[in-house]
Design a protein around this motif. Structure first.
Motif, PDB file in Angstrom:
ATOM      1  N   ARG A  48       0.844  -1.197   0.000  1.00 54.07           N
ATOM      2  CA  ARG A  48       0.000   0.000   0.000  1.00 54.07           C
ATOM      3  C   ARG A  48       0.879   1.246   0.000  1.00 54.07           C
TER       4      ARG A  48
ATOM      5  N   THR B  40       0.413   3.888   1.978  1.00 52.41           N
ATOM      6  CA  THR B  40       0.233   4.595   3.240  1.00 52.41           C
ATOM      7  C   THR B  40       0.993   3.864   4.334  1.00 52.41           C
TER       8      THR B  40
ATOM      9  N   LEU C 162      -4.952   2.378   9.438  1.00 51.32           N
ATOM     10  CA  LEU C 162      -5.933   3.005   8.555  1.00 51.32           C
ATOM     11  C   LEU C 162      -7.176   2.126   8.505  1.00 51.32           C
TER      12      LEU C 162
ATOM     13  N   THR D 157     -11.842   5.317   0.620  1.00 54.68           N
ATOM     14  CA  THR D 157     -10.602   4.532   0.573  1.00 54.68           C
ATOM     15  C   THR D 157     -10.372   3.945  -0.815  1.00 54.68           C
TER      16      THR D 157
ATOM     17  N   GLU E 155      -4.949   1.790  -3.400  1.00 56.90           N
ATOM     18  CA  GLU E 155      -3.595   2.246  -3.076  1.00 56.90           C
ATOM     19  C   GLU E 155      -3.438   2.536  -1.584  1.00 56.90           C
ATOM     20  N   ASP E 156      -4.536   2.890  -0.930  1.00 56.46           N
ATOM     21  CA  ASP E 156      -4.484   3.230   0.494  1.00 56.46           C
ATOM     22  C   ASP E 156      -4.269   2.009   1.379  1.00 56.46           C
TER      23      ASP E 156
END
Length: 336
Positions: free
Chosen positions: A79, A81, A85, A91, A94-95
């Protein structure tokens, strides 16, 4: 790569000592594990590569979601990030990564979160106003800072951990003795015609400890392909050329399933969790029809919003002795 891994064979004993000692220090309490007074179920494996963790997590979600509030906690591999999360309506893949995003897309009431530190992730989840009653840990068998109450260990039919050796020459993350920590062992991706004689032989190879049940699972493929602008029957692929795109650890079972229908396709095979480049996306957009896995679809679909040529084939886990497996999981959960 194969030759290089063979050349690294002298490192295997060093890796063995390091991983064995780490486990032993956790076992005797020198390194501390956090235990919990609510159900925490961990799904994992001894090896690197795909053993079917995502379908097993989904199986457990379907099994338990009607009775309790659930959360999945993953590392969020690759991801973009960091830290804790919790997925919401904004969302992106990629997050949180492709597998957690798949959970988030499929199960409306499921809390889906990612955190590299599972202990921190569990603490953050329990702070929520709507804290989950059960937490499912994805790929956490070696994350020993957390002590789950129930461990599901997966091993692939085509590459049993009993027949493997440690990294870097083999694919094992830790010694085979680590399997003793599991409550149940599931041999995944088995052929549908696996007979009792072969099952008995596999169980003998795995050498489970007393009371440790071994189950066998196969992949149950849907007859309907899913796309952003509608569904399509698998039968409609007959007589039609298409492109199969896979970015998973072991696409062989998927290939064999499609080949069993004598379908006409070309296969573009990428590495596991592949991040598709702009040039690769542009190339794929020119294909007349693309069939892919659900995990790959999570990464590809944002680039195909205005096209109707991308589909995936859903799968589910089919377990032998499912009633016994389900009973063991629910018996654990009902202790709390």
């Amino acid at each position: 790569m194969y030759l290089l891994r063979k050349l690294l064979l002298p490192i295997v004993p060093v890796y063995y000592v390091v991983t064995w000692m780490r486990n032993k220090l956790y076992d005797v309490g020198v390194f501390k594990s956090t235990e919990y007074n609510f159900p925490v179920i961990a799904v994992g494996n001894l090896s690197v590569g795909g053993t079917g963790k995502t379908p097993m997590i989904e199986y457990l979600v379907r099994l338990l979601k009607e009775d309790r509030t659930l959360a999945t906690l993953s590392r969020g591999y690759r991801r973009q990030t960091k830290g804790f999360l919790l997925a919401n309506d904004e969302t992106t893949v990629e997050d949180i990564g492709d597998e957690p995003f798949q959970f988030h897309s499929k199960f409306e009431d499921l809390l889906v979160c990612v955190d590299e530190d599972r202990r921190h992730g569990i603490a953050e989840l329990r702070k929520l106003k709507s804290a989950p009653e059960i937490i499912l840990l994805d790929d956490a068998f070696q994350h020993r800072k957390v002590k789950a109450g129930f461990y599901v260990l997966l091993t692939s039919y085509s590459k049993l951990y009993a027949n493997d050796i440690l990294l870097p020459t083999g694919d094992l993350r830790e010694p085979r003795s680590g399997a003793k920590r599991a409550d149940v062992i599931v041999v995944t991706k088995c052929p549908n015609n696996l007979d009792e004689v072969e099952k008995t032989e596999i169980i003998k190879q795995l050498n489970p400890r007393e009371g440790q049940e071994v189950f066998f699972s196969s992949i149950d493929y849907s007859s309907v392909l899913k796309g952003q602008k509608g569904d399509m029957s698998l039968d409609l692929l007959k007589g039609r050329k298409f492109t199969l795109v896979t970015g998973i650890a072991n696409p062989k079972p998927f290939l064999q399933y499609l080949e069993s229908f004598k379908l006409d396709f070309k296969h573009l095979n990428f590495k596991d969790h592949h991040d598709f480049s702009e040039s690769e996306i542009a190339m794929l957009k020119n294909e007349e029809l693309i069939i892919t896995t659900e995990k790959d679809y999570m990464r590809l679909s944002p680039h195909f919003k205005h096209q109707d040529n991308l589909f995936y084939l859903p799968i589910e886990v089919k377990l032998d002795r499912a009633e016994l497996f389900n009973s063991k999981v629910k018996t654990f959960v009902n202790q709390f």
